[in-house]
Write a protein that holds these residues in place. Structure first.
Motif, PDB file in Angstrom:
ATOM      1  N   LEU A 193     -13.105 -39.266  -0.660  1.00 39.49           N
ATOM      2  CA  LEU A 193     -13.043 -40.677  -1.034  1.00 39.49           C
ATOM      3  C   LEU A 193     -13.317 -40.785  -2.527  1.00 39.49           C
ATOM      4  N   ILE A 194     -12.383 -41.394  -3.261  1.00 41.48           N
ATOM      5  CA  ILE A 194     -12.549 -41.570  -4.700  1.00 41.48           C
ATOM      6  C   ILE A 194     -13.511 -42.735  -4.957  1.00 41.48           C
ATOM      7  N   ILE A 195     -14.553 -42.464  -5.739  1.00 41.67           N
ATOM      8  CA  ILE A 195     -15.534 -43.492  -6.094  1.00 41.67           C
ATOM      9  C   ILE A 195     -15.278 -44.023  -7.503  1.00 41.67           C
ATOM     10  N   GLU A 196     -14.908 -43.125  -8.412  1.00 37.63           N
ATOM     11  CA  GLU A 196     -14.595 -43.515  -9.788  1.00 37.63           C
ATOM     12  C   GLU A 196     -13.324 -42.801 -10.222  1.00 37.63           C
ATOM     13  N   HIS A 197     -12.497 -43.502 -10.995  1.00 29.08           N
ATOM     14  CA  HIS A 197     -11.295 -42.878 -11.556  1.00 29.08           C
ATOM     15  C   HIS A 197     -10.978 -43.556 -12.876  1.00 29.08           C
ATOM     16  N   SER A 198     -10.980 -42.772 -13.950  1.00 25.59           N
ATOM     17  CA  SER A 198     -10.685 -43.303 -15.275  1.00 25.59           C
ATOM     18  C   SER A 198     -10.013 -42.213 -16.094  1.00 25.59           C
ATOM     19  N   GLU A 199      -9.690 -42.536 -17.338  1.00 23.18           N
ATOM     20  CA  GLU A 199      -9.104 -41.527 -18.213  1.00 23.18           C
ATOM     21  C   GLU A 199     -10.089 -40.408 -18.510  1.00 23.18           C
ATOM     22  N   ALA A 200     -11.372 -40.690 -18.376  1.00 24.55           N
ATOM     23  CA  ALA A 200     -12.394 -39.696 -18.705  1.00 24.55           C
ATOM     24  C   ALA A 200     -12.684 -38.730 -17.566  1.00 24.55           C
ATOM     25  N   MET A 201     -12.598 -39.213 -16.325  1.00 28.19           N
ATOM     26  CA  MET A 201     -12.954 -38.364 -15.189  1.00 28.19           C
ATOM     27  C   MET A 201     -12.613 -39.032 -13.869  1.00 28.19           C
ATOM     28  N   THR A 202     -12.636 -38.219 -12.808  1.00 26.51           N
ATOM     29  CA  THR A 202     -12.525 -38.729 -11.439  1.00 26.51           C
ATOM     30  C   THR A 202     -13.686 -38.155 -10.645  1.00 26.51           C
ATOM     31  N   LEU A 203     -14.318 -39.000  -9.826  1.00 25.90           N
ATOM     32  CA  LEU A 203     -15.452 -38.575  -9.015  1.00 25.90           C
ATOM     33  C   LEU A 203     -15.227 -39.043  -7.588  1.00 25.90           C
ATOM     34  N   ILE A 253     -22.209 -32.983   2.957  1.00 25.15           N
ATOM     35  CA  ILE A 253     -22.070 -32.327   1.657  1.00 25.15           C
ATOM     36  C   ILE A 253     -20.905 -32.985   0.929  1.00 25.15           C
ATOM     37  N   GLY A 254     -21.227 -33.807  -0.064  1.00 25.64           N
ATOM     38  CA  GLY A 254     -20.199 -34.574  -0.761  1.00 25.64           C
ATOM     39  C   GLY A 254     -19.334 -33.745  -1.686  1.00 25.64           C
ATOM     40  N   GLY A 255     -19.837 -32.610  -2.118  1.00 27.02           N
ATOM     41  CA  GLY A 255     -19.065 -31.749  -3.012  1.00 27.02           C
ATOM     42  C   GLY A 255     -19.947 -30.687  -3.622  1.00 27.02           C
ATOM     43  N   PRO A 256     -19.347 -29.827  -4.419  1.00 22.13           N
ATOM     44  CA  PRO A 256     -20.088 -28.676  -4.942  1.00 22.13           C
ATOM     45  C   PRO A 256     -21.012 -28.990  -6.111  1.00 22.13           C
ATOM     46  N   LEU A 257     -20.883 -30.160  -6.722  1.00 25.30           N
ATOM     47  CA  LEU A 257     -21.641 -30.464  -7.931  1.00 25.30           C
ATOM     48  C   LEU A 257     -22.889 -31.297  -7.640  1.00 25.30           C
ATOM     49  N   ASN A 258     -23.969 -30.948  -8.309  1.00 22.51           N
ATOM     50  CA  ASN A 258     -25.206 -31.730  -8.304  1.00 22.51           C
ATOM     51  C   ASN A 258     -25.655 -32.118  -6.889  1.00 22.51           C
ATOM     52  N   GLN A 259     -25.847 -31.134  -6.045  1.00 21.51           N
ATOM     53  CA  GLN A 259     -26.220 -31.411  -4.662  1.00 21.51           C
ATOM     54  C   GLN A 259     -27.664 -31.878  -4.503  1.00 21.51           C
ATOM     55  N   GLN A 260     -28.389 -31.987  -5.614  1.00 22.72           N
ATOM     56  CA  GLN A 260     -29.728 -32.580  -5.556  1.00 22.72           C
ATOM     57  C   GLN A 260     -29.645 -34.104  -5.576  1.00 22.72           C
ATOM     58  N   SER A 261     -28.494 -34.641  -5.980  1.00 18.70           N
ATOM     59  CA  SER A 261     -28.322 -36.097  -5.983  1.00 18.70           C
ATOM     60  C   SER A 261     -27.601 -36.517  -4.711  1.00 18.70           C
ATOM     61  N   VAL A 262     -27.841 -37.751  -4.285  1.00 14.90           N
ATOM     62  CA  VAL A 262     -27.269 -38.252  -3.028  1.00 14.90           C
ATOM     63  C   VAL A 262     -26.455 -39.510  -3.301  1.00 14.90           C
ATOM     64  N   VAL A 263     -25.285 -39.583  -2.673  1.00 20.08           N
ATOM     65  CA  VAL A 263     -24.387 -40.737  -2.774  1.00 20.08           C
ATOM     66  C   VAL A 263     -24.366 -41.436  -1.418  1.00 20.08           C
ATOM     67  N   GLY A 264     -24.481 -42.761  -1.425  1.00 18.50           N
ATOM     68  CA  GLY A 264     -24.413 -43.529  -0.189  1.00 18.50           C
ATOM     69  C   GLY A 264     -23.117 -44.321  -0.103  1.00 18.50           C
ATOM     70  N   GLU A 312     -15.799 -33.523  -8.850  1.00 22.26           N
ATOM     71  CA  GLU A 312     -15.433 -34.173 -10.108  1.00 22.26           C
ATOM     72  C   GLU A 312     -14.246 -33.465 -10.737  1.00 22.26           C
ATOM     73  N   TRP A 313     -13.362 -34.251 -11.341  1.00 27.31           N
ATOM     74  CA  TRP A 313     -12.186 -33.731 -12.031  1.00 27.31           C
ATOM     75  C   TRP A 313     -12.217 -34.171 -13.492  1.00 27.31           C
ATOM     76  N   ALA A 314     -11.838 -33.277 -14.380  1.00 27.61           N
ATOM     77  CA  ALA A 314     -11.741 -33.584 -15.805  1.00 27.61           C
ATOM     78  C   ALA A 314     -10.492 -34.427 -16.064  1.00 27.61           C
ATOM     79  N   PRO A 315     -10.343 -34.972 -17.282  1.00 31.02           N
ATOM     80  CA  PRO A 315      -9.152 -35.775 -17.599  1.00 31.02           C
ATOM     81  C   PRO A 315      -7.859 -35.031 -17.282  1.00 31.02           C
ATOM     82  N   ARG A 316      -6.982 -35.697 -16.547  1.00 30.10           N
ATOM     83  CA  ARG A 316      -5.649 -35.199 -16.160  1.00 30.10           C
ATOM     84  C   ARG A 316      -5.684 -34.071 -15.128  1.00 30.10           C
ATOM     85  N   GLN A 317      -6.861 -33.537 -14.818  1.00 29.95           N
ATOM     86  CA  GLN A 317      -6.931 -32.422 -13.867  1.00 29.95           C
ATOM     87  C   GLN A 317      -6.449 -32.834 -12.482  1.00 29.95           C
TER      88      GLN A 317
END
Length: 199
Positions: A39-49, A80-91, A141-146
């Motif tokens: 599920l995409i939470i953020e999407h911009s020219e800078a990144m996608t999360l 497990i929301g993804g491989p990055l920063n698994q110490q943080s939690v997203v609701g 997370e994806w980098a710009p254009r990735q």
């Protein structure tokens, strides 16, 4: 493979945006994301999360964030929301019918009845606003254009999310169900086996 390529090239592409799903294409080489639904939470020219809706852990929410149990849907496990920063939690939550997210600062609207929950909020207040929610450790997370490049190469399908996708029961094949409800030719991929040796 040629047949699958022709199907993919014939598809009408949908642009990624918050509240949309990234559905892993059959045969994705990344073991981490095979048969995943992000599920995409953020999407911009800078990144996608985004967060993976399909990776349930063996860790009970009761053991790590017990205050949130009244709001969390069964199974009450940490995902497990993804491989990055698994110490943080997203609701993420499916809101109750009639909840106005514009008037509810604890909820960030992603789509109709689909919200990103501010976990600094009072869990009991959130429980009154939602039909259920999930807690996800980490994110993707994806980098710009990735992400656009990966979509162009056929690694992901982009599809609208339903609020119930976030609280799908453990027995549900969310990956297959999301594909089956799309326009042709995506339903043709829904029966692709998890392991080709099972075919």
């Amino acid at each position: 493979m040629l047949y699958a390529d022709r199907l993919f090239n014939a598809m009408e592409r949908v642009e990624p945006a918050p509240g949309m799903l990234l559905v892993a294409a059959p045969g994705m080489m990344s073991v981490e994301f095979a048969r995943s639904v992000i599920l995409i939470i953020e999407h911009s020219e800078a990144m996608t999360l985004g967060v993976n809706l399909t990776a349930r852990s063996e860790l009970a929410v009761y053991n790590v964030m017990p205050d949130w149990l009244p709001a969390v849907a069964k199974p009450q496990a940490l995902y497990i929301g993804g491989p990055l920063n698994q110490q943080s939690v997203v609701g993420l939550a499916q809101t109750k019918i009639g909840v106005d997210m514009d008037e509810t600062p604890q909820l960030n609207r992603l789509a109709n009845r689909l919200a990103h929950v501010d976990l600094r909020s009072d869990p009991h207040e959130i429980a009154e606003l939602v039909d259920g929610m999930r807690l996800f450790a980490g994110y993707a997370e994806w980098a710009p254009r990735q992400l656009e490049d990966e979509i162009q190469h056929g690694e992901w399908f982009v599809a609208p999310a339903l609020p119930a996708d976030v609280i799908a029961p453990a027995s549900q094949d969310l990956w297959g169900d999301v594909l089956r409800r799309q326009a042709m030719p995506l339903p043709l991929f829904a029966t692709f086996p998890a392991d080709l040796y099972d075919n």
